[in-house]
Design a protein around this motif. Structure first.
Motif, PDB file in Angstrom:
ATOM      1  N   ALA A  67      32.099 -44.737 -20.468  1.00 29.58           N
ATOM      2  CA  ALA A  67      32.821 -45.108 -19.130  1.00 29.58           C
ATOM      3  C   ALA A  67      34.500 -45.154 -19.547  1.00 29.58           C
ATOM      4  O   ALA A  67      35.187 -44.921 -18.469  1.00 29.58           O
ATOM      5  N   LEU A  68      34.563 -45.446 -20.914  1.00 32.86           N
ATOM      6  CA  LEU A  68      36.105 -45.508 -21.119  1.00 32.86           C
ATOM      7  C   LEU A  68      36.593 -44.133 -21.651  1.00 32.86           C
ATOM      8  O   LEU A  68      37.944 -44.158 -21.732  1.00 32.86           O
ATOM      9  N   GLY A  69      36.003 -43.252 -21.382  1.00 34.89           N
ATOM     10  CA  GLY A  69      36.453 -41.998 -21.566  1.00 34.89           C
ATOM     11  C   GLY A  69      36.513 -41.501 -23.019  1.00 34.89           C
ATOM     12  O   GLY A  69      37.044 -40.463 -23.320  1.00 34.89           O
ATOM     13  N   LEU A  70      35.843 -42.327 -23.968  1.00 29.97           N
ATOM     14  CA  LEU A  70      36.153 -42.135 -25.515  1.00 29.97           C
ATOM     15  C   LEU A  70      35.123 -40.858 -25.792  1.00 29.97           C
ATOM     16  O   LEU A  70      34.299 -40.635 -25.282  1.00 29.97           O
ATOM     17  N   GLU A  71      35.628 -39.820 -26.859  1.00 32.58           N
ATOM     18  CA  GLU A  71      34.816 -38.966 -27.485  1.00 32.58           C
ATOM     19  C   GLU A  71      33.763 -39.511 -28.151  1.00 32.58           C
ATOM     20  O   GLU A  71      33.749 -40.393 -28.975  1.00 32.58           O
ATOM     21  N   ILE A  72      32.434 -38.899 -27.658  1.00 35.21           N
ATOM     22  CA  ILE A  72      31.256 -39.297 -28.336  1.00 35.21           C
ATOM     23  C   ILE A  72      30.634 -38.147 -29.128  1.00 35.21           C
ATOM     24  O   ILE A  72      30.361 -36.959 -28.462  1.00 35.21           O
ATOM     25  N   LEU A  73      30.532 -38.170 -30.279  1.00 34.95           N
ATOM     26  CA  LEU A  73      29.961 -37.256 -31.087  1.00 34.95           C
ATOM     27  C   LEU A  73      28.563 -36.948 -31.148  1.00 34.95           C
ATOM     28  O   LEU A  73      27.861 -38.206 -30.955  1.00 34.95           O
ATOM     29  N   PRO A  74      27.899 -36.051 -31.564  1.00 40.55           N
ATOM     30  CA  PRO A  74      26.414 -36.153 -31.270  1.00 40.55           C
ATOM     31  C   PRO A  74      25.815 -36.994 -32.492  1.00 40.55           C
ATOM     32  O   PRO A  74      24.758 -37.742 -31.946  1.00 40.55           O
ATOM     33  N   GLU A  75      26.382 -37.395 -33.507  1.00 39.94           N
ATOM     34  CA  GLU A  75      25.938 -38.329 -34.460  1.00 39.94           C
ATOM     35  C   GLU A  75      25.949 -39.948 -33.827  1.00 39.94           C
ATOM     36  O   GLU A  75      25.041 -40.440 -34.111  1.00 39.94           O
ATOM     37  N   GLU A  76      27.105 -39.936 -33.080  1.00 43.59           N
ATOM     38  CA  GLU A  76      27.080 -41.297 -32.217  1.00 43.59           C
ATOM     39  C   GLU A  76      26.076 -41.243 -31.208  1.00 43.59           C
ATOM     40  O   GLU A  76      25.645 -42.599 -31.035  1.00 43.59           O
ATOM     41  N   GLU A  77      25.617 -40.471 -30.661  1.00 43.12           N
ATOM     42  CA  GLU A  77      24.567 -40.316 -29.584  1.00 43.12           C
ATOM     43  C   GLU A  77      23.284 -40.727 -30.606  1.00 43.12           C
ATOM     44  O   GLU A  77      22.510 -41.506 -29.965  1.00 43.12           O
TER      45      GLU A  77
ATOM     46  N   PRO B 250      23.833 -45.086 -32.171  1.00 47.89           N
ATOM     47  CA  PRO B 250      25.044 -45.532 -30.994  1.00 47.89           C
ATOM     48  C   PRO B 250      25.834 -46.556 -31.825  1.00 47.89           C
ATOM     49  O   PRO B 250      26.886 -46.815 -31.689  1.00 47.89           O
ATOM     50  N   MET B 251      25.092 -47.158 -32.725  1.00 43.66           N
ATOM     51  CA  MET B 251      25.965 -48.514 -33.496  1.00 43.66           C
ATOM     52  C   MET B 251      27.322 -47.719 -34.054  1.00 43.66           C
ATOM     53  O   MET B 251      28.406 -48.606 -33.951  1.00 43.66           O
ATOM     54  N   ILE B 252      27.178 -46.523 -34.503  1.00 42.48           N
ATOM     55  CA  ILE B 252      28.628 -46.120 -35.042  1.00 42.48           C
ATOM     56  C   ILE B 252      29.531 -45.998 -33.992  1.00 42.48           C
ATOM     57  O   ILE B 252      30.758 -46.340 -34.419  1.00 42.48           O
TER      58      ILE B 252
ATOM     59  N   LEU C 222      35.184 -44.456 -42.383  1.00 42.20           N
ATOM     60  CA  LEU C 222      36.566 -44.114 -42.908  1.00 42.20           C
ATOM     61  C   LEU C 222      36.794 -42.724 -42.010  1.00 42.20           C
ATOM     62  O   LEU C 222      35.876 -42.591 -41.209  1.00 42.20           O
ATOM     63  N   ARG C 223      37.776 -41.939 -42.566  1.00 40.07           N
ATOM     64  CA  ARG C 223      38.079 -40.488 -42.045  1.00 40.07           C
ATOM     65  C   ARG C 223      38.773 -39.761 -42.940  1.00 40.07           C
ATOM     66  O   ARG C 223      39.388 -40.404 -43.968  1.00 40.07           O
ATOM     67  N   PRO C 224      38.631 -38.371 -42.744  1.00 37.61           N
ATOM     68  CA  PRO C 224      39.757 -37.637 -43.891  1.00 37.61           C
ATOM     69  C   PRO C 224      41.135 -37.774 -43.655  1.00 37.61           C
ATOM     70  O   PRO C 224      41.672 -38.395 -42.553  1.00 37.61           O
ATOM     71  N   GLY C 225      41.914 -37.769 -44.552  1.00 39.19           N
ATOM     72  CA  GLY C 225      43.227 -38.312 -44.499  1.00 39.19           C
ATOM     73  C   GLY C 225      43.467 -39.858 -44.311  1.00 39.19           C
ATOM     74  O   GLY C 225      44.641 -39.976 -43.743  1.00 39.19           O
ATOM     75  N   ALA C 226      42.565 -40.479 -44.692  1.00 45.31           N
ATOM     76  CA  ALA C 226      42.690 -42.112 -44.532  1.00 45.31           C
ATOM     77  C   ALA C 226      44.027 -42.545 -45.075  1.00 45.31           C
ATOM     78  O   ALA C 226      44.408 -42.175 -46.075  1.00 45.31           O
ATOM     79  N   THR C 227      44.807 -43.376 -44.364  1.00 48.35           N
ATOM     80  CA  THR C 227      45.583 -44.236 -44.778  1.00 48.35           C
ATOM     81  C   THR C 227      45.356 -45.304 -45.872  1.00 48.35           C
ATOM     82  O   THR C 227      44.289 -45.859 -45.699  1.00 48.35           O
ATOM     83  N   PRO C 228      46.228 -46.030 -46.468  1.00 50.66           N
ATOM     84  CA  PRO C 228      45.862 -47.102 -47.349  1.00 50.66           C
ATOM     85  C   PRO C 228      45.669 -48.295 -46.358  1.00 50.66           C
ATOM     86  O   PRO C 228      44.462 -49.076 -46.701  1.00 50.66           O
ATOM     87  N   LEU C 229      46.065 -48.270 -45.275  1.00 49.12           N
ATOM     88  CA  LEU C 229      45.612 -49.357 -44.200  1.00 49.12           C
ATOM     89  C   LEU C 229      44.246 -49.310 -43.726  1.00 49.12           C
ATOM     90  O   LEU C 229      43.418 -50.070 -43.888  1.00 49.12           O
ATOM     91  N   ASP C 230      43.807 -47.908 -43.601  1.00 50.47           N
ATOM     92  CA  ASP C 230      42.330 -47.536 -43.041  1.00 50.47           C
ATOM     93  C   ASP C 230      41.531 -48.283 -44.220  1.00 50.47           C
ATOM     94  O   ASP C 230      40.545 -48.597 -43.777  1.00 50.47           O
TER      95      ASP C 230
ATOM     96  N   VAL D 208      20.366 -41.888 -42.707  1.00 52.79           N
ATOM     97  CA  VAL D 208      19.560 -40.613 -42.426  1.00 52.79           C
ATOM     98  C   VAL D 208      20.659 -39.466 -41.718  1.00 52.79           C
ATOM     99  O   VAL D 208      20.589 -38.503 -41.889  1.00 52.79           O
ATOM    100  N   VAL D 209      21.446 -40.273 -40.816  1.00 53.45           N
ATOM    101  CA  VAL D 209      22.498 -39.549 -40.013  1.00 53.45           C
ATOM    102  C   VAL D 209      23.928 -39.753 -40.480  1.00 53.45           C
ATOM    103  O   VAL D 209      24.313 -40.810 -40.761  1.00 53.45           O
ATOM    104  N   VAL D 210      24.513 -38.551 -40.943  1.00 49.95           N
ATOM    105  CA  VAL D 210      25.678 -38.582 -41.627  1.00 49.95           C
ATOM    106  C   VAL D 210      26.957 -38.231 -40.595  1.00 49.95           C
ATOM    107  O   VAL D 210      26.906 -37.287 -40.140  1.00 49.95           O
ATOM    108  N   HIS D 211      27.636 -39.113 -40.320  1.00 44.81           N
ATOM    109  CA  HIS D 211      28.786 -38.977 -39.460  1.00 44.81           C
ATOM    110  C   HIS D 211      29.756 -38.148 -40.100  1.00 44.81           C
ATOM    111  O   HIS D 211      30.168 -38.060 -41.322  1.00 44.81           O
ATOM    112  N   PRO D 212      30.398 -37.168 -39.210  1.00 39.56           N
ATOM    113  CA  PRO D 212      31.174 -35.865 -39.651  1.00 39.56           C
ATOM    114  C   PRO D 212      32.690 -36.602 -40.352  1.00 39.56           C
ATOM    115  O   PRO D 212      33.128 -36.053 -41.343  1.00 39.56           O
TER     116      PRO D 212
END
Length: 206
Positions: free
Chosen positions: A84-94, A97-99, A130-138, A186-190
């Motif tokens: 509803a907030l328009g956030l991008e939802i990836l297939p792995e998040e479908e 959903p906790m992710i 986490l994410r690729p290119g993560a900052t020290p703060l991340d 089991v499901v690996v987030h990209p």
């Protein structure tokens, strides 16, 4: 003005100006007292770790307080709210959903708590995967969440993670946890997969 989807969470509530008061108030109002305690622990751990590694402690503490604020939504409402907030939802998040709660927490941090620092929002947005290119703060908020985790038993990876922090710094600590988690999910987030590959490659080059 916050989106109506988020304003429903504030019905009858007036949030104090300080996160240490506002976050527990909101979470307890929505029957998540344990998440309030966890958030306080993560905020304290994030601040301490940030001071240790020369990162802005106020930003780290803010990320710690707000990383799980989306727990104010019932579990089955978090994915619909994110959509509803328009956030991008990836297939792995479908599929898991906790992710999506990390993205939802970042949106709530911005709209309900006025956080506009992209570094803080990024740390909240990737604190589970986490994410690729993560900052020290991340990495600080990611690791603080794992060190002060919200389960009833001691983290099985904790000693190795803390040793890696001492020996190899933030990337080493992240790598220990991510290697452990890879064998548990089991499901690996990209984002997770890309971040792990990046950290593995950097470790092999050191």
């Amino acid at each position: 003005m916050p989106d109506d989807v988020l304003l429903t969470l504030l019905d009858g509530l007036t949030l104090p100006d300080t996160l240490s008061e506002a976050v527990p108030l909101l979470l307890r109002a929505h029957d998540h007292p344990k998440t309030a305690v966890h958030s306080a622990a993560v905020a304290a751990e994030a601040r301490q770790m940030a001071e240790r590694f020369g990162i802005d402690p106020d930003k780290a503490e803010t990320g710690g307080w707000l990383h799980d604020i989306s727990a104010a939504f019932a579990r089955d409402q978090r994915l619909p709210a994110a959509k509803a907030l328009g956030l991008e939802i990836l297939p792995e998040e479908e599929l898991v959903p906790m992710i999506v709660h990390q993205k939802l927490s970042a949106e709530m941090a911005q709209q309900l708590f006025g956080v506009n620092d992209e570094g803080v929002l990024s740390a909240i947005r990737c604190h589970t995967t986490l994410r690729p290119g993560a900052t020290p703060l991340d990495m600080v908020v990611f690791l603080a969440d794992k060190i002060a985790w919200d389960r009833e038993y001691r983290p099985p990876f904790l000693e190795e993670l803390l040793q890696a922090l001492n020996d190899e710094g933030l990337p080493g600590g992240c790598l220990v946890y991510m290697r452990w988690l890879k064998g548990e999910i089991v499901v690996v987030h990209p984002w997770f997969a890309a971040a792990l590959e990046e950290l593995e490659r950097e470790a092999s080059e050191r």
